[in-house]
Write a protein that holds these residues in place. Structure first.
Motif, PDB file in Angstrom:
ATOM      1  N   ASP A 424       4.578   7.373   5.689  1.00  0.00           N
ATOM      2  CA  ASP A 424       3.620   8.375   6.144  1.00  0.00           C
ATOM      3  C   ASP A 424       2.594   7.693   7.039  1.00  0.00           C
ATOM      4  N   SER A 425       1.469   8.352   7.226  1.00  0.00           N
ATOM      5  CA  SER A 425       0.449   7.794   8.118  1.00  0.00           C
ATOM      6  C   SER A 425      -0.106   6.483   7.603  1.00  0.00           C
ATOM      7  N   GLN A 426      -0.016   6.275   6.286  1.00  0.00           N
ATOM      8  CA  GLN A 426      -0.512   5.021   5.724  1.00  0.00           C
ATOM      9  C   GLN A 426       0.628   4.037   5.474  1.00  0.00           C
ATOM     10  N   GLY A 427       1.837   4.423   5.778  1.00  0.00           N
ATOM     11  CA  GLY A 427       2.957   3.556   5.462  1.00  0.00           C
ATOM     12  C   GLY A 427       3.776   3.164   6.674  1.00  0.00           C
ATOM     13  N   ASN A 472     -11.800 -17.930   7.792  1.00  0.00           N
ATOM     14  CA  ASN A 472     -13.019 -17.170   7.515  1.00  0.00           C
ATOM     15  C   ASN A 472     -13.068 -15.813   8.222  1.00  0.00           C
ATOM     16  N   LYS A 473     -12.012 -15.468   8.943  1.00  0.00           N
ATOM     17  CA  LYS A 473     -12.015 -14.172   9.629  1.00  0.00           C
ATOM     18  C   LYS A 473     -11.898 -13.034   8.614  1.00  0.00           C
ATOM     19  N   PRO A 474     -12.485 -11.888   8.907  1.00  0.00           N
ATOM     20  CA  PRO A 474     -12.377 -10.740   7.980  1.00  0.00           C
ATOM     21  C   PRO A 474     -10.921 -10.343   7.781  1.00  0.00           C
ATOM     22  N   PHE A 475     -10.626  -9.865   6.580  1.00  0.00           N
ATOM     23  CA  PHE A 475      -9.242  -9.510   6.248  1.00  0.00           C
ATOM     24  C   PHE A 475      -9.259  -8.212   5.463  1.00  0.00           C
ATOM     25  N   VAL A 476      -8.474  -7.244   5.905  1.00  0.00           N
ATOM     26  CA  VAL A 476      -8.334  -5.973   5.203  1.00  0.00           C
ATOM     27  C   VAL A 476      -6.849  -5.725   5.005  1.00  0.00           C
ATOM     28  N   SER A 477      -6.429  -5.671   3.752  1.00  0.00           N
ATOM     29  CA  SER A 477      -5.010  -5.486   3.462  1.00  0.00           C
ATOM     30  C   SER A 477      -4.656  -4.002   3.420  1.00  0.00           C
ATOM     31  N   ALA A 478      -3.476  -3.702   3.916  1.00  0.00           N
ATOM     32  CA  ALA A 478      -2.976  -2.328   3.853  1.00  0.00           C
ATOM     33  C   ALA A 478      -2.478  -2.013   2.446  1.00  0.00           C
ATOM     34  N   ARG A 479      -2.371  -0.747   2.136  1.00  0.00           N
ATOM     35  CA  ARG A 479      -1.786  -0.287   0.889  1.00  0.00           C
ATOM     36  C   ARG A 479      -0.352   0.184   1.159  1.00  0.00           C
ATOM     37  N   GLU A 480       0.270   0.765   0.128  1.00  0.00           N
ATOM     38  CA  GLU A 480       1.648   1.243   0.236  1.00  0.00           C
ATOM     39  C   GLU A 480       2.567   0.145   0.785  1.00  0.00           C
ATOM     40  N   LEU A 481       2.498  -1.019   0.160  1.00  0.00           N
ATOM     41  CA  LEU A 481       3.284  -2.169   0.598  1.00  0.00           C
ATOM     42  C   LEU A 481       4.637  -2.194  -0.099  1.00  0.00           C
ATOM     43  N   GLY A 505      -1.393  -1.460  -7.881  1.00  0.00           N
ATOM     44  CA  GLY A 505      -1.970  -0.330  -7.150  1.00  0.00           C
ATOM     45  C   GLY A 505      -1.800  -0.423  -5.650  1.00  0.00           C
ATOM     46  N   PHE A 506      -1.353  -1.573  -5.113  1.00  0.00           N
ATOM     47  CA  PHE A 506      -1.142  -1.750  -3.678  1.00  0.00           C
ATOM     48  C   PHE A 506       0.289  -1.402  -3.269  1.00  0.00           C
ATOM     49  N   LEU A 507       1.177  -1.176  -4.248  1.00  0.00           N
ATOM     50  CA  LEU A 507       2.600  -1.044  -3.954  1.00  0.00           C
ATOM     51  C   LEU A 507       2.984   0.397  -3.650  1.00  0.00           C
ATOM     52  N   ALA A 508       3.970   0.531  -2.760  1.00  0.00           N
ATOM     53  CA  ALA A 508       4.510   1.855  -2.440  1.00  0.00           C
ATOM     54  C   ALA A 508       5.354   2.367  -3.596  1.00  0.00           C
ATOM     55  N   THR A 509       5.432   3.682  -3.744  1.00  0.00           N
ATOM     56  CA  THR A 509       6.279   4.294  -4.764  1.00  0.00           C
ATOM     57  C   THR A 509       7.145   5.359  -4.115  1.00  0.00           C
TER      58      THR A 509
END
Length: 953
Positions: A424-427, A472-481, A505-509
């Protein structure tokens, strides 16, 4: 030797005790292992050594691709020094018995404590380098979740220095490595807490090791005590800073046409080949010699030596001095609540496991009957919805690369129509995400090699990274992995369990199938306390049953069948051999490494309602199932049988393991019934009874007259006469005489089978045998067998565990008939020594008639004396069989005859007056009538048994 690790669960602390003799033996066993190193504590030994991945047979990661033989490829040669592993594991076994947490966890916590103490006390005096490691990463520098401390100390160069060069000059940093190592060796020896610091291309040891890394060096402190260890390290760091300043005067600003020695030295140290490592060792020998011979040498003296060093080996040797090291790590084992869906924890449960060895409480975790099949680290299922299963590969890099590649392939499958997860839009697909991965991991290249990148949603990060890898750079991890690969090499079991719970809670289902994303916890077991000796890597795959089944059956098994361009299969090159798997099994059984089930004994709740894990699907094979508290299951523990020696690795091929099951209740509990009435003719001591006994004795003497004659008990025996049997008293006195300089050895009188069968729990207490005290670690017990023969019991006692119980091990020796082992009788030793482990000697030492089995054999007593003394003096190692047993026996007889008079004149042992030194019976005590025969005290005038035929009717 002393080695003991204790985890005080109520206090949350760990106590580690060892002496330098034990540490020295570990170094000797480890020096020629898979990651060899040169040692100088017993003289320079500059043999050829190599990095385990320098000459790799290759690594396969994809069909038809050429073998990757680079050092970062992950391949290695199979283990060849099996004997060294036996020696090493035997040194760890006793001190780790019954640990609630694996030694790998304890080592990580101890090493972090040393690093933290260094950072707290080190005052930077220059700008040439800075020190990092040991502490948790500040959240603002992290990826948004907790990153734990690296259990090594990194000495990293600052960019603006001429020496060491800001160009990551490996040769210059190896010079610094040698200087720091020599000075730290001196500082440790001065404090009595170490032997030497060795250079080793890899880490994971209980002794300090050094290796170079890009733009610095890395110190694995081993099991140094934090306070004293930090003092020694800071002293060496201060000197190293002075040395770097002094080297600025030695380094040429412009290299002339004729290359000076220092430039040749730097060049010779760059690389991982045999020549470069040998050059490093030669430099180390010169600096050890300078440190040892010139204690007042300054940093300028070291710089002068480096500036003129011609690369030659210099004779040096650190003299060995023993000392005991003991320290406590307080508050490192926090108490936590157990998860809702696991067996009810015991009241004293620390969160890591109960005082019972919980890994033995389930039969599926016991060693298999076929040691070549698996290592016993069974899969685990939690409430039919979460499965954890592992795979073992040849190296940590092999595991990390495989997890990354296969994690991407699995993610592609998950987001396909078969996997059922929807993009989807987040995946949406995205390039592989990474945070602080190991610097050699080629994750971008692996991603680029994929045939299709649709559905690739993967995160790779390190849970306790080397500071050089942290960005040291900012890091934002995606969800639905689709997959999260976590390098947990330097994380404890509790930290891994926290990651396992958090990242679900980060894993796709998938709503259409029962599949979902996977967590893959990777560890390089070569970084664990004995890891340099069995290099391997682990992938622990966690997810829904269908997800894990798909990964193993649909992906991994298929990939292992692929062949490289050269025709080599992945299974052949990438997976542990059966021999290596058996060694890993031993490491798990001795609590050196973590196993799957440990993750679910940390108190972490894996059944939170907000976790979106779909339903379950049977994998079709038995799993370890964690039962809810209302369904506690008690499974009887099967006896363990191994092929490696109990007492000494030198006994490999000379002993056979024996299972001593608990004796039946009838044997234990039923006392003999006393007759209510005794007729006059049956009364003890009556003339008729005495005459009958004399007749029996006389008849037996005549029966055995042709087989040899008995010595006259009223005079000194003629032991040097061939054909004379040793009496029980002769053996007892000779063994005590030869072993009188070993106060930890309790020599007991021989015992007949009739008396042996009356054994109870107090049979080996101080009340029965005054020679046995709390200081006793070895018991010598001759056993009378088959009317006219002696066997020998050699029993060792380990240090008391938290419950005060000492682990007992038995070596049974019949010098004449090694295959004749009275297992049923020996089972009674479970009464005084619950859980005793046993082995029997398979070597025949006695042959008094040159192979003629029809003639009498009479030297068993001489061999009982000789073998007892040899075992004590050689730390449980058996001697080689004699070339001529008959001649050897006669030599023993002559030697024994020269001392028998003095031996018989020795005083009998007495129990100590100090009751705190007394040994009692193990609980529970079974009280029995004195008529049963409690192996009562002994005197020479009334011995427990004599070597007379009437004892074995």
């Amino acid at each position: 030797m002393v080695w003991q690790v204790e985890a005080a669960q109520e206090a949350g602390s760990i106590r580690i005790t060892y002496d330098l003799e034990w540490l020295h033996q570990v170094m000797l066993a480890s020096a020629n292992s898979m990651v060899p190193f040169t040692r100088f504590s017993t003289g320079a030994n500059l043999g050829t050594r190599s990095y385990p991945r320098s000459y790799s047979p290759g690594f396969v990661l994809g069909r038809g691709k050429p073998l990757d033989t680079s050092s970062k490829g992950g391949g290695r040669q199979p283990l060849s020094n099996g004997g060294g592993m036996y020696s090493l594991l035997s040194l760890f076994e006793e001190g780790c018995a019954g640990l609630a947490v694996p030694l790998s966890d304890i080592a990580i916590l101890s090493k972090r404590a040393v690093c933290q103490a260094v950072l707290a006390g080190f005052v930077q005096k220059g700008k040439s380098f800075h020190v990092e490691g040991g502490t948790r990463l500040a959240m603002e520098r992290g990826p948004g979740w907790q990153i734990h401390g690296y259990p090594m100390l990194c000495i990293l160069g600052n960019e603006a220095q001429a020496f060491p060069s800001k160009l990551n000059n490996q040769g210059q940093w190896r010079i610094i490595q040698c200087v720091f190592g020599a000075r730290l060796t001196r500082a440790l020896r001065a404090r009595g807490i170490g032997i030497e610091v060795v250079s080793r291309e890899g880490f994971g040891s209980v002794f300090p090791t050094l290796a170079d890394i890009p733009n610095g060096i890395r110190l694995d402190p081993g099991l140094l005590p934090p306070a004293a260890g930090a003092e020694a390290i800071i002293e060496a760091l201060d000197f190293t800073g002075e040395f770097i300043t002094a080297m600025l005067k030695v380094m040429p600003k412009v290299v002339p046409s004729k290359v000076p020695p220092v430039i040749k030295l730097i060049t010779s140290l760059e690389g991982y080949g045999d020549d470069q490592l040998a050059a490093l060792d030669r430099l180390m020998s010169a600096l050890h010699a300078l440190t040892n011979n010139s204690p007042k040498a300054t940093a300028a003296n070291y710089a002068e030596l480096i500036g003129n060093f011609n690369g030659s080996e210099v004779a040096c040797s650190w003299a060995f001095e023993n000392n005991q090291v003991s320290y406590t790590l307080a508050g490192v084992l926090p108490r936590v609540q157990g998860p809702k869906k696991k067996r009810k924890p015991d009241p004293d449960d620390s969160g890591y496991g109960s005082e019972s060895e919980y890994e033995d409480d389930d039969s599926d975790l016991l060693p298999s009957r076929k040691p070549t099949k698996g290592d016993g680290d069974a899969p685990v299922e939690v409430n039919d919805r979460l499965v954890l299963k592992k795979a073992s590969l040849v190296s940590g890099m092999a595991a990390l690369r495989s997890a990354t590649m296969f994690g991407m392939l699995y993610s592609n499958w998950l987001f396909s129509s078969k996997g059922g997860a929807k993009l989807d839009s987040q995946g949406e697909p995205l390039p592989i995400q990474s945070w602080a991965p190991y610097f050699e991991l080629d994750h971008d290249e692996l991603y680029a090699s994929l045939d299709s990148k649709v559905g690739t949603r993967v995160l790779v990060f390190d849970g306790a990274p080397n500071p050089i890898n942290i960005d040291n750079k900012p890091f934002v991890s995606a969800r639905e992995l689709g997959a999260i690969i976590i390098d947990t090499t330097n994380n404890t079991t509790l930290e891994r369990a926290e990651y396992l719970a958090f990242f679900q809670g980060f894993l796709a289902t998938s709503k259409t199938s029962r599949a979902g994303g996977l967590l893959i916890l990777v560890e390089s077991a070569s970084k664990h306390p004995t890891g340099g000796d069995l290099v391997h890597g682990i992938m622990r795959v966690c997810g829904t049953p269908l997800s894990v089944q798909t990964f193993f059956d649909g992906l991994l098994k298929h990939q292992l069948k692929l062949k490289s361009k050269e025709g080599k299969t992945a299974r052949e090159l990438n997976v542990l051999s059966s021999v290596e798997t058996n060694f890993r099994r031993m490491m798990l059984e001795q609590r050196l490494l973590m196993r799957n089930l440990d993750l679910f004994n940390t108190g972490i709740d894996f059944d939170r309602p907000n976790l979106k894990l779909p339903g379950s699907l049977s994998l079709g094979s038995p799993l370890v199932v964690i039962q809810p508290p209302s369904q506690d299951v008690v499974v009887p523990v099967r006896p363990r049988v191994h092929d490696f020696p109990l007492l000494s690795p030198h006994n490999l091929g000379k002993v056979k393991r024996r299972v001593l099951a608990e004796p039946s209740p009838r044997v234990i509990d039923l006392p003999r019934k006393k007759k209510s009435q005794v007729s006059g003719s049956q009364e003890s001591g009556s003339p008729r009874d005495g005459e009958k006994e004399a007749e029996d004795l006389e008849s037996k003497r005549k029966e055995y007259e042709a087989l040899g004659h008995f010595s006259d008990p009223s005079a000194l025996p003629k032991l040097d006469d061939e054909g004379t049997y040793y009496e029980e008293d002769d053996i007892y006195c000779l063994q005590r005489y030869y072993l009188q300089g070993h106060p930890h050895v309790a020599v007991l009188p021989g015992i007949s089978r009739v008396q042996w069968r009356e054994m109870n729990r107090s049979a080996y207490s101080t009340a029965v045998h005054g020679a046995i005290t709390t200081a006793t670690t070895v018991i010598i017990q001759p056993l009378h067998r088959h009317r006219n023969h002696w066997a020998l019991l050699y029993i060792t006692l380990g240090a008391p565990n938290l419950l005060g119980r000492r682990k007992a091990k038995l070596l049974y020796i019949d010098p004449l008939s090694p295959d004749d082992v009275p297992v049923e009788d020996l089972q009674l030793l479970n009464l005084p020594f619950p859980g005793i482990e046993a082995e029997s000697c398979t070597v025949r030492y006695q042959d008094d008639r040159d192979g003629n089995e029809a003639l009498a054999q009479d030297s068993c007593g001489a061999w009982a004396v000789q073998l007892a003394v040899y075992l004590v003096e050689h730390d449980g190692a058996l001697p080689a069989p004699p070339d001529n047993p008959r001649t050897a026996a006669m030599d023993l007889r002559v030697a024994h005859m020269t001392v028998i008079a003095e031996a018989k004149a020795m005083d009998l042992p007495q129990a100590p007056d100090d009751l705190s030194q007394h040994v009692g019976a193990p609980s529970p005590m079974l009280r029995r009538s004195n008529s049963v025969g409690n192996l009562s005290g002994v005197s020479r005038s009334n011995p427990l048994s004599t070597k007379k035929p009437y004892h074995e009717l």
